[in-house]
Design a protein around this motif. Structure first.
Motif, PDB file in Angstrom:
ATOM      1  N   LEU A  44       0.852  -1.190   0.000  1.00  0.00           N
ATOM      2  CA  LEU A  44       0.000   0.000   0.000  1.00  0.00           C
ATOM      3  C   LEU A  44       0.886   1.238   0.000  1.00  0.00           C
ATOM      4  O   LEU A  44       2.030   1.177   0.443  1.00  0.00           O
ATOM      5  N   SER A  45       0.342   2.332  -0.456  1.00  0.00           N
ATOM      6  CA  SER A  45       1.068   3.597  -0.379  1.00  0.00           C
ATOM      7  C   SER A  45       1.168   4.012   1.085  1.00  0.00           C
ATOM      8  O   SER A  45       0.210   3.877   1.839  1.00  0.00           O
ATOM      9  N   SER A  46       2.349   4.469   1.482  1.00  0.00           N
ATOM     10  CA  SER A  46       2.518   4.950   2.860  1.00  0.00           C
ATOM     11  C   SER A  46       3.764   5.816   2.924  1.00  0.00           C
ATOM     12  O   SER A  46       4.560   5.874   1.990  1.00  0.00           O
ATOM     13  N   ALA A  47       3.910   6.466   4.060  1.00  0.00           N
ATOM     14  CA  ALA A  47       5.133   7.218   4.319  1.00  0.00           C
ATOM     15  C   ALA A  47       6.306   6.251   4.390  1.00  0.00           C
ATOM     16  O   ALA A  47       6.127   5.062   4.662  1.00  0.00           O
ATOM     17  N   HIS A  48       7.494   6.776   4.144  1.00  0.00           N
ATOM     18  CA  HIS A  48       8.722   6.025   4.395  1.00  0.00           C
ATOM     19  C   HIS A  48       9.172   6.468   5.777  1.00  0.00           C
ATOM     20  O   HIS A  48       9.464   7.641   5.995  1.00  0.00           O
ATOM     21  N   VAL A  49       9.221   5.537   6.697  1.00  0.00           N
ATOM     22  CA  VAL A  49       9.622   5.844   8.072  1.00  0.00           C
ATOM     23  C   VAL A  49      10.974   5.201   8.311  1.00  0.00           C
ATOM     24  O   VAL A  49      11.198   4.035   7.947  1.00  0.00           O
ATOM     25  N   CYS A  70       7.384   2.293  15.329  1.00  0.00           N
ATOM     26  CA  CYS A  70       7.651   2.620  13.922  1.00  0.00           C
ATOM     27  C   CYS A  70       6.525   2.097  13.026  1.00  0.00           C
ATOM     28  O   CYS A  70       6.100   2.789  12.093  1.00  0.00           O
ATOM     29  N   CYS A  71       6.049   0.904  13.329  1.00  0.00           N
ATOM     30  CA  CYS A  71       4.960   0.325  12.543  1.00  0.00           C
ATOM     31  C   CYS A  71       3.673   1.133  12.687  1.00  0.00           C
ATOM     32  O   CYS A  71       2.953   1.352  11.710  1.00  0.00           O
ATOM     33  N   GLN A  72       3.370   1.573  13.895  1.00  0.00           N
ATOM     34  CA  GLN A  72       2.169   2.389  14.102  1.00  0.00           C
ATOM     35  C   GLN A  72       2.273   3.713  13.346  1.00  0.00           C
ATOM     36  O   GLN A  72       1.300   4.197  12.777  1.00  0.00           O
ATOM     37  N   LEU A  73       3.457   4.286  13.345  1.00  0.00           N
ATOM     38  CA  LEU A  73       3.676   5.556  12.659  1.00  0.00           C
ATOM     39  C   LEU A  73       3.492   5.402  11.150  1.00  0.00           C
ATOM     40  O   LEU A  73       2.823   6.213  10.502  1.00  0.00           O
ATOM     41  N   VAL A  74       4.034   4.353  10.590  1.00  0.00           N
ATOM     42  CA  VAL A  74       3.919   4.156   9.142  1.00  0.00           C
ATOM     43  C   VAL A  74       2.470   3.794   8.777  1.00  0.00           C
ATOM     44  O   VAL A  74       1.951   4.249   7.756  1.00  0.00           O
ATOM     45  N   LYS A  75       1.792   3.026   9.610  1.00  0.00           N
ATOM     46  CA  LYS A  75       0.385   2.679   9.364  1.00  0.00           C
ATOM     47  C   LYS A  75      -0.481   3.938   9.406  1.00  0.00           C
ATOM     48  O   LYS A  75      -1.332   4.153   8.552  1.00  0.00           O
ATOM     49  N   ALA A  76      -0.261   4.791  10.404  1.00  0.00           N
ATOM     50  CA  ALA A  76      -1.047   6.013  10.556  1.00  0.00           C
ATOM     51  C   ALA A  76      -0.817   6.985   9.402  1.00  0.00           C
ATOM     52  O   ALA A  76      -1.682   7.815   9.114  1.00  0.00           O
ATOM     53  N   ASN A  77       0.312   6.858   8.722  1.00  0.00           N
ATOM     54  CA  ASN A  77       0.651   7.743   7.612  1.00  0.00           C
ATOM     55  C   ASN A  77       0.518   7.043   6.264  1.00  0.00           C
ATOM     56  O   ASN A  77       1.274   7.310   5.333  1.00  0.00           O
ATOM     57  N   SER A  78      -0.455   6.141   6.207  1.00  0.00           N
ATOM     58  CA  SER A  78      -0.824   5.487   4.955  1.00  0.00           C
ATOM     59  C   SER A  78      -2.282   5.837   4.687  1.00  0.00           C
ATOM     60  O   SER A  78      -3.148   5.587   5.531  1.00  0.00           O
ATOM     61  N   ILE A  79      -2.555   6.422   3.538  1.00  0.00           N
ATOM     62  CA  ILE A  79      -3.923   6.858   3.225  1.00  0.00           C
ATOM     63  C   ILE A  79      -4.905   5.697   3.328  1.00  0.00           C
ATOM     64  O   ILE A  79      -5.981   5.839   3.904  1.00  0.00           O
ATOM     65  N   GLN A  80      -4.529   4.536   2.808  1.00  0.00           N
ATOM     66  CA  GLN A  80      -5.413   3.369   2.883  1.00  0.00           C
ATOM     67  C   GLN A  80      -5.206   2.606   4.194  1.00  0.00           C
ATOM     68  O   GLN A  80      -6.167   2.173   4.817  1.00  0.00           O
ATOM     69  N   GLY A  81      -3.960   2.455   4.591  1.00  0.00           N
ATOM     70  CA  GLY A  81      -3.648   1.644   5.764  1.00  0.00           C
ATOM     71  C   GLY A  81      -4.221   2.177   7.063  1.00  0.00           C
ATOM     72  O   GLY A  81      -4.585   1.401   7.955  1.00  0.00           O
ATOM     73  N   CYS A  82      -4.336   3.493   7.181  1.00  0.00           N
ATOM     74  CA  CYS A  82      -4.841   4.062   8.429  1.00  0.00           C
ATOM     75  C   CYS A  82      -6.320   3.751   8.639  1.00  0.00           C
ATOM     76  O   CYS A  82      -6.818   3.819   9.766  1.00  0.00           O
ATOM     77  N   LYS A  83      -7.021   3.368   7.577  1.00  0.00           N
ATOM     78  CA  LYS A  83      -8.450   3.060   7.670  1.00  0.00           C
ATOM     79  C   LYS A  83      -8.704   1.596   7.996  1.00  0.00           C
ATOM     80  O   LYS A  83      -9.836   1.218   8.301  1.00  0.00           O
TER      81      LYS A  83
END
Length: 175
Positions: A44-49, A70-83
């Motif tokens: 999925l598209s997400s931030a690079h942490v 780190c995983c929570q941060l990258v998940k929260a900064n994914s347009i699809q993943g955060c949902k």
């Protein structure tokens, strides 16, 4: 601008950082440190942490609590993943990242897939919100930062070689 986060795990301070967009991710990919660890939501598209470890530390040395942050941060900064309730997150040492000329901005591959760790992450807003409170946005010259680190490494290597020569000289004189 790069977003920096601070965390303390097992009485040790760690720095986590991420780019604001795919163009900034390109700069982060280009100027990373050998002890950095890269995190991304899988497929999925997400931030690079990135997690900056201390020299001499590796992926096996990362405390589970820090991996989760780190995983929570990258998940929260994914347009699809955060949902989503849970996602897979991959992480690997920075030197394992591979960027080729035919890849679009923000896209990366791996030199060795066996060096990639995949974990399933359930949403934990408490962990993410705690990290968010430490968020600091900074204008930084990533190239200069990397060049400075490389110069420090070269100086340390010179000192070690000099010490080794002195020890060898002493050993020869002793004989």
């Amino acid at each position: 601008m790069v977003f920096y986060f601070k965390t303390v795990v097992n009485n040790r301070e760690y720095m986590i950082y991420m780019g604001r967009d795919k163009m900034e991710n390109e700069d982060l990919l280009r100027w990373g440190f050998p002890e950095d660890v890269w995190f991304h939501v899988d497929k999925l598209s997400s931030a690079h942490v990135y997690l900056r470890l201390n020299k001499g530390e590796g992926v096996a040395d990362i405390p589970k609590e820090l991996v989760d942050q780190c995983c929570q941060l990258v998940k929260a900064n994914s347009i699809q993943g955060c949902k989503l309730a849970n996602v897979d997150v991959v992480y690997t040492p920075y030197p394992n990242l591979k960027k080729t000329g035919d890849m679009v901005a923000g896209q990366v591959g791996f030199h060795k897939n066996k060096r990639v760790v995949k974990v399933n992450v359930e949403k934990n807003n408490e962990v993410w919100k705690k990290l968010e409170k430490t968020r600091e946005e900074r204008e930084v010259d990533l190239k200069e930062e990397k060049d400075r680190r490389d110069r420090e490494d070269q100086e340390e290597l010179k000192k070690q070689k000099k010490l080794q020569r002195e020890m060898e000289k002493l050993q020869i004189e002793k004989e």
